[in-house]
Design a protein around this motif. Structure first.
Motif, mmCIF file in Angstrom:
data_model
loop_
_atom_site.group_PDB
_atom_site.id
_atom_site.type_symbol
_atom_site.label_atom_id
_atom_site.label_comp_id
_atom_site.label_asym_id
_atom_site.label_seq_id
_atom_site.Cartn_x
_atom_site.Cartn_y
_atom_site.Cartn_z
ATOM 1 N N LEU A 439 0.816 -1.220 0.000
ATOM 2 C CA LEU A 439 0.000 0.000 0.000
ATOM 3 C C LEU A 439 0.848 1.267 0.000
ATOM 4 C CD1 LEU A 439 -2.864 -0.910 2.521
ATOM 5 C CD2 LEU A 439 -2.699 -1.361 0.068
ATOM 6 N N GLY A 440 2.132 1.123 -0.323
ATOM 7 C CA GLY A 440 3.009 2.283 -0.319
ATOM 8 C C GLY A 440 2.810 3.170 -1.537
ATOM 9 N N PRO A 441 3.697 4.197 -1.703
ATOM 10 C CA PRO A 441 3.518 5.186 -2.787
ATOM 11 C C PRO A 441 4.249 4.828 -4.071
ATOM 12 C CG PRO A 441 5.210 5.941 -1.271
ATOM 13 C CD PRO A 441 4.729 4.621 -0.729
ATOM 14 N N THR A 442 4.970 3.689 -4.111
ATOM 15 C CA THR A 442 5.804 3.401 -5.271
ATOM 16 C C THR A 442 5.061 2.562 -6.313
ATOM 17 O OG1 THR A 442 6.731 1.447 -4.170
ATOM 18 C CG2 THR A 442 7.886 3.537 -3.858
ATOM 19 N N SER A 443 5.679 2.450 -7.482
ATOM 20 C CA SER A 443 5.004 1.799 -8.612
ATOM 21 C C SER A 443 4.784 0.307 -8.381
ATOM 22 C CB SER A 443 5.822 2.006 -9.891
ATOM 23 O OG SER A 443 7.134 1.467 -9.734
ATOM 24 N N ASP A 444 5.579 -0.317 -7.500
ATOM 25 C CA ASP A 444 5.385 -1.747 -7.248
ATOM 26 C C ASP A 444 4.360 -2.018 -6.156
ATOM 27 O OD1 ASP A 444 6.957 -0.771 -5.206
ATOM 28 O OD2 ASP A 444 8.259 -2.530 -5.095
#
Length: 737
Positions: A439-444
């Motif tokens: 659920l983080g902000p990065t593309s993965d």
């Protein structure tokens, strides 16, 4: 509700077996039904020249429903050959009982429900409605081609090459009367049973004129059901999507031949004809029949699957107005087939017809209502082994404490489709689906999109969550990037779950009877959020009844033998109980869960059954048990430990310091190899442990497989077990009970 009469016609082959096994469910549900048995099928034909005698028609006429087991049909020549000799001369015409029932009772609609009872895939529930009286099965089938039909086919190039004697023809009959009533039946089925769509399976790209007429009738009938969407699809496309995406369908309606093919395909989608029920409904009556047929090769062998018979009874009960009881039968079938502990060979089990049926009847009497959960943890780092998947273990324990045992755990990489598939497989099957990580902000970080995809909803921006992200980052002097906006995206309509410890808020959504909890990955964030959700957010999941779990750790018995003993005990006990077994060399752990009020009696039975093998009722090894006993006795040990080359003495020394008491005991541990030796791991080892106290010596023996070097560890635990029994006064295995 007033009492109703059901005509039970067991028929041929496995028909009597499956009905005999399944009919006790009527008594288990305490239904106001009177069952009257009648004759139908091959034996009637052989003895009387009529597979449906007049007395059976009289029974059908005075009954509210007909429950049919199975009937056998054979070609005309074989049918005549098997007639009683006195009947053969008159050469009566054999007409299948099914055909007779459909014609005389005008059974225009064949209903075949298709539902996911086995689990493990995306939940689906649809039905195939087949028209019974016209279409390509209308009986307009000719060889040679009759005069009236010849002008219509004579100019076909293949006919010209074959001549009239080399051609045959069939007519697909479609009438306004036949089409309107089957289409109306399909829409009424959708409305009554909550199906979301009606799909007409036809072949409009080839059978252009007749299909255009069908479409015209469909549009007329559909106008009376504006709330139910409908569509027309090619029958071959329907067959493809029935196998690939069965969840997209509601009611599939088709003419006779297309419906015949699709309905059997539906049985295959479910897992086989042993799971497939059917109903035939008409203007003047009905009959309900398992689809599997008479299967003469299985008759009398107790191998037939009775599940289809139960589901057929459920269809009949629903038709008679016993909707709640029909649902109970379906729930019981679902419970038994998903546990797979008492199912027949076709579902991967070894139960007989009677045993499999008994499991369903037992479930109908007291269907366990314990909820289940699934845990999906997300991250490539988990699959690579860079991080231990501790979240899954913590979540499982938290759910179990809430009375929601975890049925399945999935670890999935950072792949949106894979995460969505894992979630879909749990929807409608598990009450709670916990998704953790990604659920983080990065593309993965793709879990948000995966949850939305699994729920069938779009992602939407939630300003409340976005403002919380901005406020937290600003408070710590961290720059706010546009990528952080990902953390404000949630499946449409989901309830937000604030994250006091981070920027990744979670959410809760309901779908197909399941609660999906989407939580961040860091344990310090997700675990408190899960705890709060379980405490306050699941009011629809009641706490299960209180239970007591009896634990016994055993030695000197293999898992299969232990299970046979305990399963027989539990069956004799007869109350609600669950068993679980775990083998971890050299022990077999046994857990029996039962109501608290039954625990005392069941514990006594369990100990009497396993008396020769129980090491402890706690999660401790035999050496640990011995150490605890030695702490209570003034004992000094003299150990002759050549068999394990000092392993037993070393483990005992680690568990307890050397004693200097006044009660000396000499322990001698030895072994005899049969068919192998210390380095050749075949055959067995006969273990012998002698405990001498003064002039008194007690000897214990046990033969175990010589499976490897670990047999010395077995011997050490065995010696500790023997010495503990000596000190506590428990009988040795060879002592009389």
């Amino acid at each position: 509700m007033s009492r109703k009469t059901v005509a039970v016609l067991p028929g041929d082959g496995i028909g009597p077996e499956v009905l005999d096994a399944a009919l006790p469910v009527i008594d288990a549900l305490d239904l106001p039904l009177d069952l009257e048995f009648g004759d139908i099928g091959w034996e009637c034909w052989r003895a009387e020249g009529n597979p449906v005698p007049d007395r059976t028609w009289n029974l059908i006429d005075r009954s509210d429903a007909v429950l049919l087991g199975a009937t056998t049909t054979k070609p005309r020549g074989e049918a005549l050959a098997e007639l009683a000799p006195e009947l053969r001369a008159s050469a009566p015409r054999y007409i299948s009982p099914i055909i007779q029932l459909r014609r005389r009772l005008d059974l225009f609609a064949n209903l075949r429900p298709v539902e996911n009872y086995l689990g493990g895939t995306t939940p689906y529930r649809y039905c195939v409605v087949r028209e019974n009286t016209e279409g390509l099965y209308a009986g307009l089938d000719f060889s040679p081609v009759p005069d009236a039909l010849w002008p219509l086919v004579a100019d076909h190039p293949n006919v010209r090459r074959s001549t009239r004697t080399g051609a045959a023809a069939s007519v697909r009959l479609q009438t306004a009367h036949g089409l309107d009533r089957i289409l109306r039946f399909a829409f009424e089925t959708a409305r009554t049973h909550g199906y979301e769509r009606v799909t007409l399976a036809d072949k409009p790209n080839v059978l252009r004129d007749s299909s255009a007429y069908v479409l015209d009738r469909l549009e007329r009938v559909a106008g009376d059901y504006p709330e139910i969407p409908y569509e027309v699809l090619n029958v071959d496309a329907v067959a493809l999507w029935m196998t690939r995406r069965p969840e997209r369908f509601g009611v599939i309606v088709a003419e006779n031949m297309f419906g015949d093919i699709l309905s059997d395909l539906g049985g295959g989608v479910m897992g086989g004809l042993g799971l497939a029920p059917s109903a035939n409904i008409g203007e003047s009556g009905n009959y309900f029949e398992p689809v599997h047929g008479s299967a003469p090769a299985l008759a009398g062998r107790q191998r037939a699957n009775p599940t289809a018979a139960f589901l057929t009874i459920g269809l009949m009960l629903d038709h008679l107005g016993f909707t709640e009881e029909a649902g109970a039968v379906k729930d019981a079938v679902r419970h038994v087939t998903r546990r797979r502990d008492r199912v027949t060979y076709d579902l991967g089990g070894s139960a007989t017809t009677a045993e499999a049926a008994e499991a369903v009847v037992d479930a109908c009497r007291a269907l366990p209502q314990a909820p289940t959960a699934a845990v999906v943890t997300v991250g490539d780092e988990l699959l690579r082994g860079d991080l231990e998947d501790s979240n899954a273990g913590h979540a499982s324990r938290m759910l179990a404490e809430r009375g929601i045992p975890v049925r399945a755990r999935h670890t999935v990489g950072d792949d949106e489709a894979g995460i969505a598939d894992a979630i879909r497989s749990c929807l409608g099957r598990d009450d709670v689906v916990v998704v953790m990580g990604g659920l983080g902000p990065t593309s993965d970080d793709v879990t948000r999109g995966a949850v939305a995809r699994a729920l069938g909803r779009p992602l939407e921006h939630r300003e409340e969550a976005w403002q919380a992200v901005v406020a937290r980052l600003t408070r710590f002097g961290v720059a706010v990037h546009d990528d952080n906006r990902r953390q404000a995206l949630f499946a449409e309509g989901a309830e937000l779950l604030p994250n006091p410890g981070g920027t990744a808020w979670g959410c809760r959504a309901e779908s197909r009877g399941s609660t999906v909890l989407m939580l961040p990955g860091p344990p310090r964030e997700c675990l408190p959020m899960l705890e709060e959700s379980l405490r306050d957010g699941l009011p629809h999941i009641p706490r299960p009844p209180e239970t007591t779990t009896l634990f016994r750790r055993t030695l000197g018995v293999i898992e299969a033998d232990a299970a046979a003993l305990v399963d027989a005990l539990v069956k004799e006990y007869g109350g609600p109980a669950r068993t679980a077994y775990r083998w971890h060399y050299p022990y077999v752990d046994i857990r029996v869960t039962c109501p608290p009020e039954d625990a005392g009696d069941l514990a006594r039975r369990l100990d009497a059954t396993l008396a020769r093998h129980v090491v402890t009722d706690r999660d401790r090894t035999a050496v640990q048990e011995l150490a605890a006993v030695l702490d209570e006795h003034d004992v000094v040990l003299d150990v002759d430990d050549r068999l394990t080359e000092g392993l037993f003495a070393a483990e005992l020394a680690r568990a307890r310091g050397t004693g200097d008491g006044s009660r000396p005991l000499r322990v001698t541990l030895s072994g005899r190899w049969e068919g192998g030796d210390r380095t050749t791991y075949t055959g067995t080892v006969a273990l012998k442990c002698a405990v001498r106290e003064g002039t008194d010596e007690r000897t214990d023996t046990l033969t175990v497989p010589n499976r490897g070097a670990e047999v010395t560890a077995y011997a050490a635990q065995y010696a500790a077990w023997t010495l503990t029994r000596h000190l506590t006064g428990h009988p040795h295995p060879e002592d009389p009970a």
